[in-house]
Design a protein around this motif. Structure first.
Motif, mmCIF file in Angstrom:
data_model
loop_
_atom_site.group_PDB
_atom_site.id
_atom_site.type_symbol
_atom_site.label_atom_id
_atom_site.label_comp_id
_atom_site.label_asym_id
_atom_site.label_seq_id
_atom_site.Cartn_x
_atom_site.Cartn_y
_atom_site.Cartn_z
ATOM 1 N N GLY A 440 10.417 24.212 -19.779
ATOM 2 C CA GLY A 440 9.097 24.819 -19.820
ATOM 3 C C GLY A 440 8.246 24.133 -20.875
ATOM 4 N N THR A 441 7.185 24.783 -21.286
ATOM 5 C CA THR A 441 6.285 24.192 -22.281
ATOM 6 C C THR A 441 6.763 24.527 -23.695
ATOM 7 O OG1 THR A 441 4.833 26.119 -22.381
ATOM 8 C CG2 THR A 441 4.361 24.481 -20.669
ATOM 9 N N HIS A 443 4.895 25.852 -25.868
ATOM 10 C CA HIS A 443 4.329 27.166 -26.139
ATOM 11 C C HIS A 443 5.258 28.272 -25.628
ATOM 12 C CE1 HIS A 443 1.397 30.559 -25.701
ATOM 13 N NE2 HIS A 443 0.929 30.048 -26.824
ATOM 14 N N GLU A 444 5.809 28.095 -24.426
ATOM 15 C CA GLU A 444 6.736 29.093 -23.871
ATOM 16 C C GLU A 444 8.002 29.197 -24.709
ATOM 17 O OE1 GLU A 444 5.497 28.635 -19.138
ATOM 18 O OE2 GLU A 444 7.142 27.468 -19.999
ATOM 19 N N ASN A 445 8.487 28.068 -25.223
ATOM 20 C CA ASN A 445 9.674 28.101 -26.070
ATOM 21 C C ASN A 445 9.397 28.828 -27.375
ATOM 22 O OD1 ASN A 445 12.317 26.371 -25.367
ATOM 23 N ND2 ASN A 445 10.545 25.511 -24.276
ATOM 24 N N TYR A 448 9.330 32.623 -26.932
ATOM 25 C CA TYR A 448 10.488 33.201 -26.260
ATOM 26 C C TYR A 448 10.953 34.462 -26.984
ATOM 27 C CZ TYR A 448 15.025 33.458 -23.941
ATOM 28 O OH TYR A 448 16.111 33.869 -23.207
ATOM 29 N N PRO A 451 6.462 37.675 -26.971
ATOM 30 C CA PRO A 451 5.210 37.326 -26.298
ATOM 31 C C PRO A 451 3.967 37.816 -27.036
ATOM 32 C CG PRO A 451 6.333 39.101 -25.140
ATOM 33 C CD PRO A 451 7.292 38.590 -26.173
ATOM 34 N N SER A 479 1.120 22.591 -24.610
ATOM 35 C CA SER A 479 1.325 22.705 -23.159
ATOM 36 C C SER A 479 2.246 21.618 -22.625
ATOM 37 C CB SER A 479 -0.019 22.640 -22.430
ATOM 38 O OG SER A 479 -0.860 23.719 -22.814
#
Length: 603
Positions: A440-441, A443-445, A448, A451, A479
């Motif tokens: 994933g990105t 940012h998502e990591n 985690y 949120p 991103s």
């Protein structure tokens, strides 16, 4: 800090776990109304089908008597349409119920696995776990819910047909029964053998999934060791076993239908011969013989489908056993209503105290033998020692991945055994030596598990981990997409991203388990400065082999053979601890050897 009493805690996933039965049975109970509706619709369709031969017999009598045909034909058409409509609706309801059972079982099983005790989960093979969650659950729709309902409906169809055949002519029914009994017994024997074969096949499929996952997880190592062919042969051997077991299951399944077909064909021949003689003798009408033969034909499909359903049920029972076995995995204690607490850095850290902690992975083989020391509420406490001294085990006990065999661990003066796990793990952040990153990105990591983190939280974590410049240089910044396990980043960048991910959570205690092992000298220096900044605001416990990462620690705990050997600063331990001096000397010699120029012989 408020805590939940032991009585308020229960195993994670209890809502989905069975009470007095397996997981699949508990899930199926919730969908019994749909299954019952499908059975009722199926029975209504069966009744409509069973009435057709009688009406067709009446139609034949009406033709012979020269009576009106409009009413008999209308009745037959209505029954045909009703049979088709009821069968379609029954199939949809049964399919919906089956998909719902599969969905609920999968989600409940995932909850059980995610809530599993770490030690219990570590004993399982991940590929086999995957096979049970994905493959075994996919069998439930056809082999459990649909087969059970189908068996009930088909059995009703068979019983009803036999009852009407008995009314029409008991002699012909006796002829039919003799032929069908022998083939039925053969089919039951085949069904029993099919269940055993299906159990073996599901187990071998799990072995195959585990071996494939093992090879893929270590693909770089496989290639580096030039072991592609070896792994191919090894996995191929398991795949061959899976193929053979699958072929055996298919063979037994394929034999069920012919076993009944032979009996039905023999019954049909015997009925036609016997019935023709009875019609010729006047003891039976042609209309009754036609209806009887139609009922015999009507028995073919439900009998075959019933036996196939029994075969599917046997395969489903094998899968259900594997699912229920996984669902029974030991769970971590979780509060009934999780309350995730966060300790803001501004409020300072929380002191960590080990008091006579004992632990062993195996009975009679202690890893920790009465460890006692204190990490203050602020500052950096380093833990060093030879391999196998129990350094990582200390951090895992603090995270309650394992429970101590004796002694206590206090966090902020409170025994962590009495803290709900979500609260404990909201206060303590843990960065492992090889913390896995997710596809994933960036940012998502970073977000985690949190949120709700703000942009300020992310920027602060990146700055502390020394990643601001790295992210700034990337064309897509946060991103940017990364692959599995952080593919696309260097080893040092992956480790710093893992640290930043934990810092976003703003823990009161930060555990670093060899967190600098994959960093180059420059990145290590940057991270050391960052750790000092973090340690000024919270408690930091760092397990390290590199002496360069602990020289400026506020306190160093030296472990050996599961016991605290010495405690002090770097300067103090160099004067007072022979073990620490030896570890430092080994590190120094290794560093000099790596730094020494390579001399080559003259040409």
């Amino acid at each position: 800090m408020t805590t939940a009493s032991p009585a308020e805690q229960r195993p994670a996933g209890t809502a989905a776990s069975p009470a007095g039965g397996g997981l699949v049975r508990a899930v199926t109970r919730r969908h019994l109304p749909k299954i019952h509706l499908a059975v009722v619709l199926g029975l209504a369709a069966a009744a409509a089908g069973l009435a057709q031969p009688v009406l067709i017999g009446d139609l034949i009598d009406a033709v012979g008597a020269g009576s009106g045909l409009v009413a008999p034909i209308a009745f037959v058409v209505v029954l045909f349409l009703a049979d088709a409509a009821l069968t379609s609706v029954q199939a949809y309801v049964m399919g919906h119920a089956g998909e719902s059972i599969v969905y609920d079982t999968r989600t409940a099983l995932v909850d059980r696995v995610l809530g599993a005790d770490v030690a219990a989960f570590g004993k399982l093979r991940q590929g086999d776990v995957f096979a049970r969650i994905v493959t075994d659950t996919s069998i439930l729709k056809s082999a459990w819910s649909q087969s059970v309902a189908g068996i009930v409906v088909d059995a009703a169809m068979v019983v009803g047909g036999i009852a009407l055949m008995l009314v029409l002519d008991p002699v012909l029914l006796g002829v039919t029964a003799v032929c069908l009994t022998a083939s039925g017994l053969v089919a039951l024997v085949l069904a029993k053998r099919l269940r055993k074969a299906a159990q073996q096949s599901r187990a071998i499929t799990g072995d195959l999934g585990a071996d494939v996952q093992r090879a893929l997880a270590a693909l770089s190592t496989v290639k580096a060791c030039r072991a592609e062919r070896f792994e191919g042969y090894r996995i191929g051997a398991v795949a061959l076993r899976a193929r053979r077991s699958g072929v055996r299951v298919s063979a037994l399944s394929a034999m069920l239908s012919p076993a009944m077909s032979v009996g039905l064909q023999a019954s049909l021949a015997a009925v036609i011969v016997t019935g023709a003689s009875r019609v010729a003798g006047g003891s039976m009408t042609a209309a009754d013989l036609t209806a009887f033969v139609m009922y015999l034909f009507y028995l073919v499909s439900p009998l075959v489908m019933m036996l196939l359903g029994i075969g599917q049920l046997q395969q489903g029972r094998a899968a259900i056993g594997r699912i229920d076995e996984l669902a029974a995995i030991e769970q971590e204690p979780m509060p009934a209503a999780p309350s995730y607490a966060a300790q803001p850095w501004g409020a300072g850290g929380m002191a960590v105290e080990f008091q006579g902690v004992r632990f062993g992975y195996e009975p009679g083989e202690p890893t920790l033998r009465g460890v006692s020391f204190t990490a203050p509420s602020q500052g950096l406490t380093a833990i060093v020692g030879p391999s196998g001294a129990g350094k990582t085990t200390l951090l895992q006990l603090l995270m309650r991945f394992h429970e101590a065999d004796g002694g206590r661990i206090l966090l902020g003066g409170e025994n962590i055994a009495r803290l709900p796990l979500p609260v404990l793990r909201g206060l303590v952040g843990y960065v492992q030596q090889d913390s896995p990153l997710l596809r994933g990105t960036l940012h998502e990591n970073l977000l985690y598990g949190v949120p709700s983190a703000t942009a300020d939280d992310i920027h602060r974590a990146l700055w502390l981990a020394g990643l601001e410049d790295v992210v700034r240089r990337l064309p897509r910044g946060l991103s940017t997409e990364i692959g599995d396990s952080g593919l696309g980043l260097s080893g040092g960048q992956r480790q710093r991203l893992a640290i930043a991910r934990m810092l976003v959570r703003r823990p009161a205690v930060l555990l670093l388990d060899e967190a600098t092992s994959n960093l180059d000298s420059e990145s290590e220096l940057l991270l050391r400065r960052s750790v000092r900044s973090i340690a000024a605001e919270c408690t930091v416990l760092s397990v390290a082999h590199r002496m360069s990462t602990v020289v400026d620690a506020d306190r160093i705990v030296v472990l050996e053979r599961g016991m605290v050997h010495d405690v002090g600063t770097h300067a103090e331990l160099l004067r007072t601890s022979p073990l620490y001096r030896r570890l430092a000397a080994i590190q120094r010699r290794d560093g000099e050897q790596h730094a020494a120029p390579v001399h080559t012989e003259g040409r």
